[in-house]
Scaffold this motif. Sequence first.
Motif, PDB file in Angstrom:
ATOM      1  N   ASP A   1      32.724  27.789 -40.940  1.00  0.00           N
ATOM      2  CA  ASP A   1      31.507  28.315 -39.718  1.00  0.00           C
ATOM      3  C   ASP A   1      30.920  27.141 -39.009  1.00  0.00           C
ATOM      4  O   ASP A   1      30.748  26.951 -38.193  1.00  0.00           O
ATOM      5  CB  ASP A   1      30.757  29.088 -40.425  1.00  0.00           C
ATOM      6  N   THR A   2      31.471  26.220 -39.808  1.00  0.00           N
ATOM      7  CA  THR A   2      30.512  24.749 -39.385  1.00  0.00           C
ATOM      8  C   THR A   2      31.414  23.817 -38.055  1.00  0.00           C
ATOM      9  O   THR A   2      32.781  23.698 -37.927  1.00  0.00           O
ATOM     10  CB  THR A   2      29.926  23.297 -40.377  1.00  0.00           C
ATOM     11  N   GLU A   3      30.295  23.458 -36.901  1.00  0.00           N
ATOM     12  CA  GLU A   3      30.708  23.153 -35.957  1.00  0.00           C
ATOM     13  C   GLU A   3      31.471  20.911 -36.760  1.00  0.00           C
ATOM     14  O   GLU A   3      33.234  20.547 -35.748  1.00  0.00           O
ATOM     15  CB  GLU A   3      29.908  21.967 -35.354  1.00  0.00           C
ATOM     16  N   ASP A   4      31.515  21.277 -37.632  1.00  0.00           N
ATOM     17  CA  ASP A   4      32.659  19.117 -38.095  1.00  0.00           C
ATOM     18  C   ASP A   4      33.623  20.887 -38.343  1.00  0.00           C
ATOM     19  O   ASP A   4      35.031  19.448 -38.137  1.00  0.00           O
ATOM     20  CB  ASP A   4      31.962  19.042 -39.132  1.00  0.00           C
TER      21      ASP A   4
ATOM     22  N   GLU B   1      36.017  21.073 -34.942  1.00  0.00           N
ATOM     23  CA  GLU B   1      36.611  20.116 -34.840  1.00  0.00           C
ATOM     24  C   GLU B   1      37.646  18.678 -35.476  1.00  0.00           C
ATOM     25  O   GLU B   1      37.625  18.654 -34.818  1.00  0.00           O
ATOM     26  CB  GLU B   1      35.260  18.698 -34.426  1.00  0.00           C
TER      27      GLU B   1
ATOM     28  N   PHE C   1      32.889  14.211 -36.148  1.00  0.00           N
ATOM     29  CA  PHE C   1      32.377  14.699 -36.961  1.00  0.00           C
ATOM     30  C   PHE C   1      30.548  14.865 -36.165  1.00  0.00           C
ATOM     31  O   PHE C   1      29.563  13.108 -36.184  1.00  0.00           O
ATOM     32  CB  PHE C   1      32.189  14.694 -38.207  1.00  0.00           C
ATOM     33  N   LYS C   2      29.877  15.877 -36.696  1.00  0.00           N
ATOM     34  CA  LYS C   2      28.012  15.287 -35.972  1.00  0.00           C
ATOM     35  C   LYS C   2      27.355  15.759 -37.336  1.00  0.00           C
ATOM     36  O   LYS C   2      25.781  16.002 -37.887  1.00  0.00           O
ATOM     37  CB  LYS C   2      27.608  16.180 -35.140  1.00  0.00           C
ATOM     38  N   GLY C   3      28.271  15.664 -38.757  1.00  0.00           N
ATOM     39  CA  GLY C   3      27.105  16.643 -40.011  1.00  0.00           C
ATOM     40  C   GLY C   3      26.259  18.408 -39.154  1.00  0.00           C
ATOM     41  O   GLY C   3      25.538  18.041 -40.215  1.00  0.00           O
ATOM     42  N   LYS C   4      27.010  18.617 -38.462  1.00  0.00           N
ATOM     43  CA  LYS C   4      26.985  20.196 -38.758  1.00  0.00           C
ATOM     44  C   LYS C   4      27.990  20.915 -38.863  1.00  0.00           C
ATOM     45  O   LYS C   4      28.911  20.525 -38.278  1.00  0.00           O
ATOM     46  CB  LYS C   4      26.198  20.155 -36.979  1.00  0.00           C
TER      47      LYS C   4
END
Length: 260
Positions: free
Chosen positions: A238-241, A244, A257-260
Motif C-alpha cells: 500500500d505504499t507510494e514507493d 512507484e 522513491f520518497k520513503g512513503k
Amino acid sequence: MLYKTVELKTEGRLARLTLNRPASMNAMDGVMMKELADVFESLKKDATVQVLLINGAGRAFSAGGDIKAMLDPDNPMEIGDIMGDVSRLAQALYTLPQITIAVVHGAAAGLGLSVVLGCDYIIAEEEAKIAMNFIGIGLVPDGAGHFFLKERVGVPKAKNLIWTGQVLNGQAARSQGLIDEVVAEGKAAEHGELLVHKLLASPIASMIATKKILHEQKTKELERVLEMESEAQQAMRDTEDHLEGIQAFVEKRKPVFKGK
C-alpha cells in the motif's frame, strides 16, 4: 496430478520439479505460488521419494514474482491469498522429508531466490544472476527469504543483501555463502544429475534424519518469520514507493522513491 505452471515427475526415489513458465522466465504468478505450495505439501506425504531436484524451464530458474501480474486490472492479485500460499510453500519446502537440490541457471531473483535458498544444496552456473531484489519495488523478502538468508549467511550479511538488492553471479554468490557449488555455464543440469546419483548411492536415510533433527529446532522461528513477512508485505503493497517501483519497472526507468 496435472499442473499449469510446474511439472512434477517421479522416478523411483527421485522427484523432479520444473518451474514451467519459460516465456515469463518462470516469474511466479498466483497460480504458480499455489501450485508450488500444493506440490511441496504433497511431497511431505510421500515417503517413497528421498531426493527432490528443482530447476527452471527455459532461460532462467525464476525471475521472482510476476510484477506485470501485480498490475493486471482484469485479474488483480489478492495479496492476502498470495501471502497464504507463499507461506505454505516456504514452510512445506523447509520441512520436506527429502534432500532438496536447486539447480540454477540464468536468474534466481526475489521469491525465486527464496525457494532456492530453502533447498539443502544449491548448484549455480558462473553467469547466473542471483539477487534478493524486493527492495527495487519497495517490498520486503517473502517466502521466508529473511529466514533462509539468515540461515545461510547470518544477520549482518542478510541485511546487506536485502537492503542493496545486489545482483551476484555464481562466483560472487559462492564467496558470500549463498550457494554450495558453482559450475561452468550450461553445466548446472549435468552437475545436478551427478549429485542425485551420489545421494541415491549414499546412506540417505541417515542424512534425512539429520535434516529433520536440525530443521525441527527452527520451525517455530520460521512460522513467526512468515507471519511477520506477510504482515509487512501487505503493508508495503500500500505504499507510494511500491507503486512507484512497479510502475518504473514496467516503464523501464529508474524509480524515484520518497520513503512513503
